[in-house]
Design an enzyme around this catalytic site. Structure first.
Site, PDB file in Angstrom:
ATOM      1  N   THR A  13     -12.831  -1.590  -6.768  1.00 14.19           N
ATOM      2  CA  THR A  13     -11.957  -1.134  -7.872  1.00 14.19           C
ATOM      3  C   THR A  13     -10.537  -0.891  -7.374  1.00 14.19           C
ATOM      4  O   THR A  13      -9.577  -1.088  -8.116  1.00 14.19           O
ATOM      5  CB  THR A  13     -12.488   0.150  -8.548  1.00 14.19           C
ATOM      6  OG1 THR A  13     -12.437   1.231  -7.627  1.00 14.19           O
ATOM      7  CG2 THR A  13     -13.899  -0.063  -9.081  1.00 14.19           C
ATOM      8  N   ASN A  14     -10.388  -0.480  -6.106  1.00 13.15           N
ATOM      9  CA  ASN A  14      -9.025  -0.315  -5.561  1.00 13.15           C
ATOM     10  C   ASN A  14      -8.362  -1.675  -5.392  1.00 13.15           C
ATOM     11  O   ASN A  14      -7.182  -1.848  -5.678  1.00 13.15           O
ATOM     12  CB  ASN A  14      -9.072   0.443  -4.237  1.00 13.15           C
ATOM     13  CG  ASN A  14      -9.194   1.945  -4.441  1.00 13.15           C
ATOM     14  OD1 ASN A  14      -8.237   2.595  -4.821  1.00 13.15           O
ATOM     15  ND2 ASN A  14     -10.376   2.484  -4.199  1.00 13.15           N
ATOM     16  N   ILE A  93     -15.284   1.202  10.744  1.00 16.09           N
ATOM     17  CA  ILE A  93     -14.177   1.799  11.515  1.00 16.09           C
ATOM     18  C   ILE A  93     -13.317   0.656  12.055  1.00 16.09           C
ATOM     19  O   ILE A  93     -13.849  -0.340  12.559  1.00 16.09           O
ATOM     20  CB  ILE A  93     -14.742   2.625  12.695  1.00 16.09           C
ATOM     21  CG1 ILE A  93     -15.668   3.723  12.140  1.00 16.09           C
ATOM     22  CG2 ILE A  93     -13.625   3.228  13.544  1.00 16.09           C
ATOM     23  CD1 ILE A  93     -14.981   4.716  11.219  1.00 16.09           C
ATOM     24  N   HIS A 110      -8.046   7.424   0.812  1.00 13.62           N
ATOM     25  CA  HIS A 110      -9.205   8.306   1.033  1.00 13.62           C
ATOM     26  C   HIS A 110      -9.333   9.245  -0.167  1.00 13.62           C
ATOM     27  O   HIS A 110      -8.311   9.791  -0.628  1.00 13.62           O
ATOM     28  CB  HIS A 110      -9.014   9.103   2.336  1.00 13.62           C
ATOM     29  CG  HIS A 110     -10.166  10.015   2.636  1.00 13.62           C
ATOM     30  ND1 HIS A 110     -11.368   9.553   3.143  1.00 13.62           N
ATOM     31  CD2 HIS A 110     -10.303  11.350   2.462  1.00 13.62           C
ATOM     32  CE1 HIS A 110     -12.193  10.576   3.272  1.00 13.62           C
ATOM     33  NE2 HIS A 110     -11.579  11.675   2.875  1.00 13.62           N
TER      34      HIS A 110
END
Ligand code: GRF
Length: 198
Positions: A13-14, A93, A110
């Site tokens: 969605t981002n 990461i 975030h």
């Protein structure tokens, strides 16, 4: 032209917010040149393919060896000519080879008010559960530079979101996600403007 590479792992969605902003002119002079996913089944890949954006899947399944995986991702980013790398729901990461190679040009979104409720293990719904368990009355979203740590790089943009009585992790996640989309687009817009100046 600011060339973006977007790293994803899930629903995207981002990524979609960035795609929509490029398409509606909010992110003028910006192009998404590559989407890298850590998972071959990420719905984010479908969103990229719908826009004819090149995709590259590079997770543990494809590259079990971490060094080879870092090389493959680095090579794809360089090959695409990425100016800015955006972690958008990316659940792996980023290794030092990449954070160093792209220092100052790699950002992350975030879903909390960093430095609260972030770091190893704080991703997705875990973040919102921790916020509720801590009895916070507000949460929010943060865009920050990515350095060698986990969610430790300098903050670029941050916006607060209220925690409402009766909130569940899902209801809080949904409210924060709207803010994530807005500040991620705004952070990229500032990079594009800065690039225009330099
Ligand atoms: C969301 O929890 C968001 O807070 C974080 O990654 C998760 C999925 O995002 N950034 P997306 O829908 O895949 O962009």
């Amino acid at each position: 032209m600011l060339k973006l590479a977007v790293l994803v792992s899930g629903g995207g969605t981002n990524l979609q917010a960035l795609i929509d902003a490029v398409n509606d002119g909010t992110l003028a002079r910006t192009r998404i040149v590559l989407v890298v996913s850590s998972r071959g089944d990420a719905h984010a890949l479908t969103r990229a393919r719908e826009q004819d954006i090149p995709v590259f899947v590079a997770g543990r399944a494809q590259y079990p060896d971490a060094a080879a995986r870092a090389d493959a991702i680095g090579g794809a980013l360089r090959g695409a000519g990425a100016d800015l790398v955006v972690l958008a729901g990316y659940m792996s990461i980023v290794p030092p080879e990449l954070t160093q190679a792209f220092a100052g040009r790699i950002i992350n979104i975030h879903p909390s008010l960093i430095p609260k409720h972030c770091g190893l293990g704080f991703y997705g719904k875990n973040v919102h559960r921790a916020v509720l368990d801590a009895g916070e009355t507000e949460s929010g979203a943060t865009v920050h530079f990515v350095d060698e740590g986990v969610d430790t790089g300098p903050v670029i943009l941050q916006e607060k979101v209220p925690v409402l009585p009766g909130d569940s992790a899902d209801s809080l996640a949904a409210r924060v996600l709207v803010t994530e989309h807005r500040i991620l687009v705004e952070a990229v817009r500032r990079f594009a403007d800065a690039e225009r100046i330099t």
